[in-house]
Design a protein around this motif. Structure first.
Motif, mmCIF file in Angstrom:
data_model
loop_
_atom_site.group_PDB
_atom_site.id
_atom_site.type_symbol
_atom_site.label_atom_id
_atom_site.label_comp_id
_atom_site.label_asym_id
_atom_site.label_seq_id
_atom_site.Cartn_x
_atom_site.Cartn_y
_atom_site.Cartn_z
ATOM 1 N N ASP A 81 0.821 -1.209 0.000
ATOM 2 C CA ASP A 81 0.000 0.000 0.000
ATOM 3 C C ASP A 81 0.857 1.262 0.000
ATOM 4 O OD1 ASP A 81 -2.405 1.365 -0.099
ATOM 5 O OD2 ASP A 81 -2.566 1.546 2.080
ATOM 6 N N GLN A 82 1.904 1.253 -0.834
ATOM 7 C CA GLN A 82 2.715 2.458 -0.974
ATOM 8 C C GLN A 82 3.398 2.472 -2.338
ATOM 9 O OE1 GLN A 82 5.697 1.735 2.287
ATOM 10 N NE2 GLN A 82 7.148 2.288 0.693
ATOM 11 N N GLU A 83 3.734 3.667 -2.775
ATOM 12 C CA GLU A 83 4.394 3.847 -4.061
ATOM 13 C C GLU A 83 5.892 3.640 -3.887
ATOM 14 O OE1 GLU A 83 4.051 4.592 -8.159
ATOM 15 O OE2 GLU A 83 2.423 4.607 -6.685
ATOM 16 N N VAL A 84 6.477 2.808 -4.741
ATOM 17 C CA VAL A 84 7.930 2.632 -4.727
ATOM 18 C C VAL A 84 8.467 2.957 -6.114
ATOM 19 C CG1 VAL A 84 8.074 0.948 -2.865
ATOM 20 C CG2 VAL A 84 7.611 0.158 -5.173
ATOM 21 N N THR A 85 9.648 3.524 -6.182
ATOM 22 C CA THR A 85 10.208 3.960 -7.457
ATOM 23 C C THR A 85 11.662 3.535 -7.572
ATOM 24 O OG1 THR A 85 10.850 6.088 -6.485
ATOM 25 C CG2 THR A 85 8.693 5.985 -7.556
ATOM 26 N N GLY A 86 12.201 3.719 -8.769
ATOM 27 C CA GLY A 86 13.620 3.503 -9.011
ATOM 28 C C GLY A 86 14.073 2.083 -8.774
ATOM 29 N N GLU A 87 15.312 1.943 -8.327
ATOM 30 C CA GLU A 87 15.926 0.633 -8.152
ATOM 31 C C GLU A 87 15.168 -0.229 -7.143
ATOM 32 O OE1 GLU A 87 18.648 -2.272 -9.180
ATOM 33 O OE2 GLU A 87 18.355 -0.275 -10.069
ATOM 34 N N GLU A 88 14.594 0.414 -6.131
ATOM 35 C CA GLU A 88 13.817 -0.344 -5.152
ATOM 36 C C GLU A 88 12.625 -1.020 -5.822
ATOM 37 O OE1 GLU A 88 11.793 0.291 -0.726
ATOM 38 O OE2 GLU A 88 11.886 1.988 -2.129
ATOM 39 N N ARG A 89 11.952 -0.278 -6.698
ATOM 40 C CA ARG A 89 10.808 -0.854 -7.424
ATOM 41 C C ARG A 89 11.266 -1.996 -8.323
ATOM 42 N NH1 ARG A 89 8.768 0.651 -12.678
ATOM 43 N NH2 ARG A 89 6.852 -0.505 -13.055
ATOM 44 N N TYR A 90 12.371 -1.812 -9.033
ATOM 45 C CA TYR A 90 12.847 -2.848 -9.943
ATOM 46 C C TYR A 90 13.110 -4.161 -9.204
ATOM 47 C CZ TYR A 90 13.880 1.291 -12.824
ATOM 48 O OH TYR A 90 13.812 2.469 -13.510
ATOM 49 N N LYS A 91 13.713 -4.048 -8.013
ATOM 50 C CA LYS A 91 14.009 -5.251 -7.230
ATOM 51 C C LYS A 91 12.729 -5.946 -6.778
ATOM 52 C CE LYS A 91 18.521 -3.659 -5.587
ATOM 53 N NZ LYS A 91 19.300 -3.169 -4.431
ATOM 54 N N LEU A 92 11.719 -5.144 -6.417
ATOM 55 C CA LEU A 92 10.440 -5.731 -6.011
ATOM 56 C C LEU A 92 9.715 -6.363 -7.198
ATOM 57 C CD1 LEU A 92 9.089 -3.085 -3.467
ATOM 58 C CD2 LEU A 92 9.979 -5.358 -2.969
ATOM 59 N N VAL A 93 9.835 -5.748 -8.384
ATOM 60 C CA VAL A 93 9.265 -6.344 -9.596
ATOM 61 C C VAL A 93 9.851 -7.740 -9.813
ATOM 62 C CG1 VAL A 93 9.232 -6.202 -12.124
ATOM 63 C CG2 VAL A 93 8.684 -4.179 -10.764
ATOM 64 N N LYS A 94 11.176 -7.831 -9.671
ATOM 65 C CA LYS A 94 11.828 -9.134 -9.839
ATOM 66 C C LYS A 94 11.315 -10.134 -8.805
ATOM 67 C CE LYS A 94 16.330 -11.348 -10.303
ATOM 68 N NZ LYS A 94 17.802 -11.136 -10.382
ATOM 69 N N ASN A 95 11.140 -9.686 -7.557
ATOM 70 C CA ASN A 95 10.642 -10.582 -6.508
ATOM 71 C C ASN A 95 9.234 -11.084 -6.833
ATOM 72 O OD1 ASN A 95 12.994 -10.199 -5.104
ATOM 73 N ND2 ASN A 95 12.142 -8.728 -3.641
ATOM 74 N N ARG A 96 8.353 -10.165 -7.263
ATOM 75 C CA ARG A 96 6.979 -10.581 -7.587
ATOM 76 C C ARG A 96 6.993 -11.578 -8.748
ATOM 77 N NH1 ARG A 96 6.526 -7.499 -3.937
ATOM 78 N NH2 ARG A 96 7.158 -9.460 -2.989
ATOM 79 N N TYR A 97 7.860 -11.319 -9.733
ATOM 80 C CA TYR A 97 7.959 -12.225 -10.887
ATOM 81 C C TYR A 97 8.410 -13.619 -10.443
ATOM 82 C CZ TYR A 97 9.798 -14.210 -15.240
ATOM 83 O OH TYR A 97 10.066 -15.036 -16.306
ATOM 84 N N LEU A 98 9.428 -13.667 -9.608
ATOM 85 C CA LEU A 98 9.911 -14.959 -9.121
ATOM 86 C C LEU A 98 8.835 -15.682 -8.309
ATOM 87 C CD1 LEU A 98 13.567 -14.010 -8.090
ATOM 88 C CD2 LEU A 98 12.827 -15.283 -10.121
ATOM 89 N N GLU A 99 8.053 -14.939 -7.568
ATOM 90 C CA GLU A 99 6.957 -15.550 -6.804
ATOM 91 C C GLU A 99 5.909 -16.162 -7.744
ATOM 92 O OE1 GLU A 99 5.491 -12.429 -4.304
ATOM 93 O OE2 GLU A 99 7.302 -12.381 -3.065
ATOM 94 N N PHE A 100 5.604 -15.472 -8.827
ATOM 95 C CA PHE A 100 4.654 -16.023 -9.805
ATOM 96 C C PHE A 100 5.200 -17.327 -10.393
ATOM 97 C CE2 PHE A 100 1.168 -13.075 -11.439
ATOM 98 C CZ PHE A 100 1.016 -12.410 -10.223
ATOM 99 N N LYS A 101 6.510 -17.374 -10.629
ATOM 100 C CA LYS A 101 7.110 -18.611 -11.137
ATOM 101 C C LYS A 101 7.082 -19.703 -10.071
ATOM 102 C CE LYS A 101 10.660 -18.625 -13.877
ATOM 103 N NZ LYS A 101 12.025 -18.431 -14.426
ATOM 104 N N GLU A 102 7.422 -19.356 -8.853
ATOM 105 C CA GLU A 102 7.413 -20.348 -7.768
ATOM 106 C C GLU A 102 6.020 -20.907 -7.517
ATOM 107 O OE1 GLU A 102 8.998 -17.955 -4.682
ATOM 108 O OE2 GLU A 102 11.045 -17.985 -5.470
ATOM 109 N N ASP A 103 4.999 -20.091 -7.717
ATOM 110 C CA ASP A 103 3.616 -20.521 -7.494
ATOM 111 C C ASP A 103 3.017 -21.246 -8.687
ATOM 112 O OD1 ASP A 103 3.741 -19.408 -4.990
ATOM 113 O OD2 ASP A 103 2.706 -17.554 -5.539
ATOM 114 N N GLY A 104 3.803 -21.412 -9.752
ATOM 115 C CA GLY A 104 3.318 -22.137 -10.932
ATOM 116 C C GLY A 104 2.419 -21.326 -11.843
ATOM 117 N N VAL A 105 2.345 -20.017 -11.608
ATOM 118 C CA VAL A 105 1.571 -19.162 -12.511
ATOM 119 C C VAL A 105 2.273 -19.069 -13.860
ATOM 120 C CG1 VAL A 105 0.667 -16.826 -12.887
ATOM 121 C CG2 VAL A 105 0.594 -17.848 -10.604
#
Length: 413
Positions: free
Chosen positions: A55-79
């Motif tokens: 529930d907050q806006e993140v930008t820059g390198e911090e956002r990029y790292k979180l994007v990667k984390n969410r992507y890896l979670e989708f892969k781990e969950d079989g999405v």
């Protein structure tokens, strides 16, 4: 001799692909994004807007790292599941207007972009190129293909048709915008080789949409090539994901212009200045739409006008000079209305040609804008000729279909 190669796409499972696929992030309003993410846990928007989880806006390198984390979670969950064999992907879109687009998703060469074998017709903004390059370096994937177009080719068309008629589609789903998407896999070596050979016989292919993504992928290639002492040209960073469609499938609309003021002129003074370059006819309340190049419609002070270029007042030296978006800029927007920077001047706004002239009328009547201009769309040959001459169109010269979705095929670096 364009080089295209098959790749191992990361794709959603068949059962939920329609829930995963999303329009580009910027095309949603804040309310639309919030609504989709609240009710659809599989939306690709959860990956590209990772701050939603906290529930907050993140930008820059911090956002990029979180994007990667969410992507890896989708892969781990079989999405998301990665294909086991490098493949081309026949991709078909049928939109709500009945327009049909058929092409091939493949990896295209960053070196071809460097050598102008993949040609562009729009300028890019360096800051945006660098931003997206940094994004790609951190997240390690690209989820939206660049739209490329190639000369119609009978053999490629036959292969696409045969695949569609002899194989079950791996994906078939309809989005809320009522466009239906289909995807088939090509992973047999003879067909892949034939497709590659046909592309090698072409001189050039052209970027239709995705100039910044192409430029950023090229910057990534240059960076990684220097860093990799064992570089051999086969690494994934040497390529970027593209959707290649024949020129006859490409649909081009115009972008109409809305201007907030008359640059200090009265209505009468403005019309007199336009008279130097155009034959002007007052059409009253008739919503005039131009049907020929170098004809424009204008809505001003509750009335429509037709503007026909006085050709003795304008010299056509290059292919760019014949483009109506450039013509309008050179004869009205810059010299009369004082708009020099089409990309950044907040006095100008753009409405794509999917909307009719009534949209322009409504925008002016609301008081937000003072005058609106409509024009004819350009065509593929104009786009190619401008690219061939090494020239670039003004911003918002073309609104090109198809518009692609993110998250259907993903290319990993």
């Amino acid at each position: 001799m364009p080089k295209i190669i098959p790749f191992k796409a990361v794709k959603p499972t068949r059962a939920i692909v329609g829930l995963v696929a999303a329009r580009p992030y910027q095309s949603y309003t804040v309310d639309e994004r919030e609504s989709r993410m609240a009710y659809n846990p599989y939306s690709f928007l959860h990956i590209v807007n990772p701050g939603y989880k906290y529930d907050q806006e993140v930008t820059g390198e911090e956002r990029y790292k979180l994007v990667k984390n969410r992507y890896l979670e989708f892969k781990e969950d079989g999405v998301f599941v990665k294909d086991k064999k490098p493949s081309f992907y026949v991709y078909k879109i049928v939109n709500r207007h009945g327009q049909e687009f058929n092409g091939i998703v493949a990896a295209t060469s960053a070196e071809d972009y460097e050598k102008d074998i993949i040609k562009k017709h729009e300028d890019t903004i360096s800051k945006r190129e660098e931003t997206f390059k940094s994004y790609l370096q951190t997240v390690g994937f690209n989820a939206e293909p660049v739209l490329l177009t190639y000369p119609d080719n009978a053999l490629i068309a036959q292969i696409i048709n045969d695949v569609q008629n002899t194989k079950y589609a791996e994906f078939e789903f309809t989005m809320t915008y009522r466009d239906t998407h289909y995807l088939w896999k090509i992973d047999d070596a003879p067909t892949i080789t034939t497709i590659q050979s046909e592309f090698k016989n072409m001189d050039t292919i052209y970027i239709a949409d995705g100039h910044h993504r192409s430029a950023s992928s090229y910057l990534l290639y240059k960076d990684e090539k220097v860093k990799n002492l064992d570089h051999n040209g086969t690494e994934s960073y040497n390529f970027f994901m593209s959707y290649l469609i024949p020129e006859s499938d490409l649909v081009i609309y115009e972008f109409n212009r809305l201007i907030k003021d008359l640059n200090g002129l009265t209505k009468e003074e403005f019309l007199i200045k336009l008279d130097a370059s155009y034959r002007i006819e007052n059409r009253g309340l008739m919503a005039y739409k131009p049907s020929k190049p170098h004809h424009f419609s204008m809505y001003l002070d509750g009335e429509f006008y037709s503007l026909y270029l006085r050709k003795t007042c304008y010299t056509f030296k290059t292919s760019l000079d014949t483009l109506d978006a450039q013509l309008l800029y050179k004869t009205i927007l810059q010299p009369v209305l004082g708009i020099n920077d089409l990309r950044n001047d907040n006095r100008i706004s753009y409405v794509n040609g999917h909307h009719d002239m009534i949209t322009i009328k409504t925008s002016v009547d609301s008081g937000e804008f003072t005058v609106g201009f409509g024009m004819c769309p350009s065509n593929v040959e104009q786009m190619k000729q401008i690219a061939d001459e090494g020239l670039t169109m003004p911003p918002k010269s073309t609104y090109i279909l198809p518009k692609l979705r993110s998250g259907i095929t993903i290319y990993e670096y």
